[in-house]
Design a protein around this motif. Structure first.
Motif, PDB file in Angstrom:
ATOM      1  N   SER A  60      41.777  28.530  51.141  1.00 53.15           N
ATOM      2  CA  SER A  60      40.839  29.655  51.110  1.00 53.15           C
ATOM      3  C   SER A  60      40.979  30.522  52.358  1.00 53.15           C
ATOM      4  O   SER A  60      40.937  31.761  52.281  1.00 53.15           O
ATOM      5  CB  SER A  60      39.405  29.133  50.987  1.00 53.15           C
ATOM      6  N   ARG A  61      41.160  29.906  53.515  1.00 55.89           N
ATOM      7  CA  ARG A  61      41.328  30.673  54.760  1.00 55.89           C
ATOM      8  C   ARG A  61      42.590  31.520  54.706  1.00 55.89           C
ATOM      9  O   ARG A  61      42.582  32.700  55.074  1.00 55.89           O
ATOM     10  CB  ARG A  61      41.400  29.730  55.957  1.00 55.89           C
ATOM     11  N   TRP A  62      43.690  30.914  54.247  1.00 54.92           N
ATOM     12  CA  TRP A  62      44.954  31.646  54.187  1.00 54.92           C
ATOM     13  C   TRP A  62      44.890  32.768  53.165  1.00 54.92           C
ATOM     14  O   TRP A  62      45.411  33.859  53.395  1.00 54.92           O
ATOM     15  CB  TRP A  62      46.086  30.681  53.857  1.00 54.92           C
ATOM     16  N   ALA A  63      44.274  32.499  52.013  1.00 56.34           N
ATOM     17  CA  ALA A  63      44.175  33.534  50.981  1.00 56.34           C
ATOM     18  C   ALA A  63      43.335  34.709  51.476  1.00 56.34           C
ATOM     19  O   ALA A  63      43.651  35.875  51.219  1.00 56.34           O
ATOM     20  CB  ALA A  63      43.574  32.942  49.708  1.00 56.34           C
ATOM     21  N   TRP A  64      42.256  34.418  52.186  1.00 53.62           N
ATOM     22  CA  TRP A  64      41.404  35.477  52.728  1.00 53.62           C
ATOM     23  C   TRP A  64      42.163  36.330  53.743  1.00 53.62           C
ATOM     24  O   TRP A  64      42.082  37.557  53.730  1.00 53.62           O
ATOM     25  CB  TRP A  64      40.177  34.858  53.381  1.00 53.62           C
ATOM     26  N   ARG A  65      42.936  35.675  54.582  1.00 49.98           N
ATOM     27  CA  ARG A  65      43.668  36.384  55.627  1.00 49.98           C
ATOM     28  C   ARG A  65      44.835  37.191  55.066  1.00 49.98           C
ATOM     29  O   ARG A  65      45.131  38.294  55.540  1.00 49.98           O
ATOM     30  CB  ARG A  65      44.193  35.372  56.650  1.00 49.98           C
ATOM     31  N   ASN A  66      45.490  36.672  54.023  1.00 50.30           N
ATOM     32  CA  ASN A  66      46.723  37.290  53.535  1.00 50.30           C
ATOM     33  C   ASN A  66      46.520  38.249  52.370  1.00 50.30           C
ATOM     34  O   ASN A  66      47.464  38.939  51.974  1.00 50.30           O
ATOM     35  CB  ASN A  66      47.713  36.203  53.103  1.00 50.30           C
ATOM     36  N   GLY A  67      45.323  38.281  51.797  1.00 46.69           N
ATOM     37  CA  GLY A  67      45.093  39.121  50.633  1.00 46.69           C
ATOM     38  C   GLY A  67      44.287  40.366  50.941  1.00 46.69           C
ATOM     39  O   GLY A  67      43.858  40.601  52.074  1.00 46.69           O
ATOM     40  N   THR A  68      44.103  41.196  49.927  1.00 46.44           N
ATOM     41  CA  THR A  68      43.279  42.400  50.018  1.00 46.44           C
ATOM     42  C   THR A  68      42.102  42.218  49.076  1.00 46.44           C
ATOM     43  O   THR A  68      42.282  42.145  47.858  1.00 46.44           O
ATOM     44  CB  THR A  68      44.085  43.646  49.606  1.00 46.44           C
ATOM     45  N   TRP A  69      40.901  42.140  49.620  1.00 44.16           N
ATOM     46  CA  TRP A  69      39.719  41.812  48.827  1.00 44.16           C
ATOM     47  C   TRP A  69      38.670  42.908  48.961  1.00 44.16           C
ATOM     48  O   TRP A  69      38.378  43.374  50.059  1.00 44.16           O
ATOM     49  CB  TRP A  69      39.133  40.468  49.281  1.00 44.16           C
ATOM     50  N   ARG A  70      38.096  43.304  47.842  1.00 40.04           N
ATOM     51  CA  ARG A  70      37.054  44.329  47.858  1.00 40.04           C
ATOM     52  C   ARG A  70      35.783  43.811  48.506  1.00 40.04           C
ATOM     53  O   ARG A  70      35.105  44.518  49.241  1.00 40.04           O
ATOM     54  CB  ARG A  70      36.766  44.807  46.432  1.00 40.04           C
ATOM     55  N   ASP A  71      35.461  42.552  48.174  1.00 40.69           N
ATOM     56  CA  ASP A  71      34.261  41.937  48.732  1.00 40.69           C
ATOM     57  C   ASP A  71      34.348  40.436  48.493  1.00 40.69           C
ATOM     58  O   ASP A  71      35.323  39.927  47.930  1.00 40.69           O
ATOM     59  CB  ASP A  71      32.986  42.516  48.097  1.00 40.69           C
ATOM     60  N   ALA A  72      33.308  39.726  48.903  1.00 36.38           N
ATOM     61  CA  ALA A  72      33.305  38.271  48.775  1.00 36.38           C
ATOM     62  C   ALA A  72      33.353  37.840  47.311  1.00 36.38           C
ATOM     63  O   ALA A  72      34.005  36.852  46.964  1.00 36.38           O
ATOM     64  CB  ALA A  72      32.068  37.688  49.460  1.00 36.38           C
ATOM     65  N   GLU A  73      32.682  38.586  46.443  1.00 43.44           N
ATOM     66  CA  GLU A  73      32.666  38.223  45.028  1.00 43.44           C
ATOM     67  C   GLU A  73      34.050  38.375  44.407  1.00 43.44           C
ATOM     68  O   GLU A  73      34.454  37.568  43.566  1.00 43.44           O
ATOM     69  CB  GLU A  73      31.656  39.086  44.280  1.00 43.44           C
ATOM     70  N   HIS A  74      34.779  39.405  44.824  1.00 41.77           N
ATOM     71  CA  HIS A  74      36.151  39.590  44.344  1.00 41.77           C
ATOM     72  C   HIS A  74      37.016  38.393  44.738  1.00 41.77           C
ATOM     73  O   HIS A  74      37.773  37.855  43.925  1.00 41.77           O
ATOM     74  CB  HIS A  74      36.728  40.881  44.931  1.00 41.77           C
ATOM     75  N   PHE A  75      36.882  37.964  45.981  1.00 39.97           N
ATOM     76  CA  PHE A  75      37.641  36.803  46.453  1.00 39.97           C
ATOM     77  C   PHE A  75      37.244  35.551  45.683  1.00 39.97           C
ATOM     78  O   PHE A  75      38.097  34.795  45.214  1.00 39.97           O
ATOM     79  CB  PHE A  75      37.383  36.595  47.947  1.00 39.97           C
ATOM     80  N   ARG A  76      35.932  35.343  45.531  1.00 35.67           N
ATOM     81  CA  ARG A  76      35.430  34.140  44.861  1.00 35.67           C
ATOM     82  C   ARG A  76      35.895  34.098  43.406  1.00 35.67           C
ATOM     83  O   ARG A  76      36.335  33.056  42.909  1.00 35.67           O
ATOM     84  CB  ARG A  76      33.902  34.116  44.941  1.00 35.67           C
TER      85      ARG A  76
END
Length: 214
Positions: A60-76
């Motif tokens: 989850s940490r790596w995906a958050w750092r390496n991706g482009t996310w609109r918001d927390a819900e998009h990531f989740r």
């Protein structure tokens, strides 16, 4: 102009920093989809055993750092979809393997060589006296069958049997010529009895002083 990710901070919010089932179940596939190429280490034998747990814990940490996310819900939502995909792949894979393994006894038992073996065993009075008239074979059996296009072939079986009077194991070897099976060896070892019941031994295999050659 490059698009800036909305998750400017590389520090993942605490509520999103949890075990990542998608990374754990799909490891290197998940890594490619989430720009986390360290996950490719999961392709290395032995390293992969450790890496899948590292991915589950830190994915989850790596995906958050390496991706482009609109918001927390998009990531989740995205990581949840990866987890569902991983679960589906594993369920289908395990189910397919189980079906393949479970079909082996049916394939062996559906062959004429197997039916010939069991017909001879069921008709033998010595076997019925030791095992019982209700003798039947177990579901799981051992052996192999090889049939060539020319009509020749070879079949060997190790068949656990049981009945009201006892248990035992059938060992048989058959060969196929011109499309017809012939019995070369048929031996029944009764549990708790030293001397086997030899029904057929065309190749003069030494029994019981030497290992049965099948």
């Amino acid at each position: 102009m490059a698009v800036q990710p909305l998750n400017q901070s590389a520090q993942i919010p605490p509520e999103l920093d949890r075990w990542n089932w998608g990374a754990f179940l799909l490891n290197w596939i998940w890594g490619i989809g989430n720009n986390t190429f360290i996950a490719l280490l999961a392709l290395i034998p032995l390293v992969n055993i450790v890496m899948i747990f590292v991915l589950g814990a830190r994915g989850s940490r790596w995906a958050w750092r390496n991706g482009t996310w609109r918001d927390a819900e998009h990531f989740r939502r995205t990581q949840r979809n990866w987890a569902i995909a991983g679960l589906v792949v594993w369920v289908v894979g395990i189910g397919g393997c189980a079906a393949t393994v479970g079909s082996v006894p049916y394939i062996l038992k559906g062959n004429d060589a197997y039916r010939m073996t069991m017909d001879v065993i069921r008709a033998d009075e010595r076997v019925k006296a030791a095992i019982g008239d209700d003798m039947t074979d177990n579901f799981w059996i051992g052996g192999h069958i090889n049939v060539e296009a020319s009509g020749t072939g070879d079949a060997q079986f190790g068949i656990p049997i049981h009945g009201a009077r006892g248990k035992g194991t059938v060992f048989s070897h058959l060969v196929r010529n011109a499309g017809q099976w012939s019995m070369r060896l048929l031996v029944v070892r009764i549990d708790g009895v030293d001397a086997p019941i030899v029904l057929k031994n065309e190749d003069h295999v030494p029994i019981p002083n030497a290992a049965i050659g099948i």
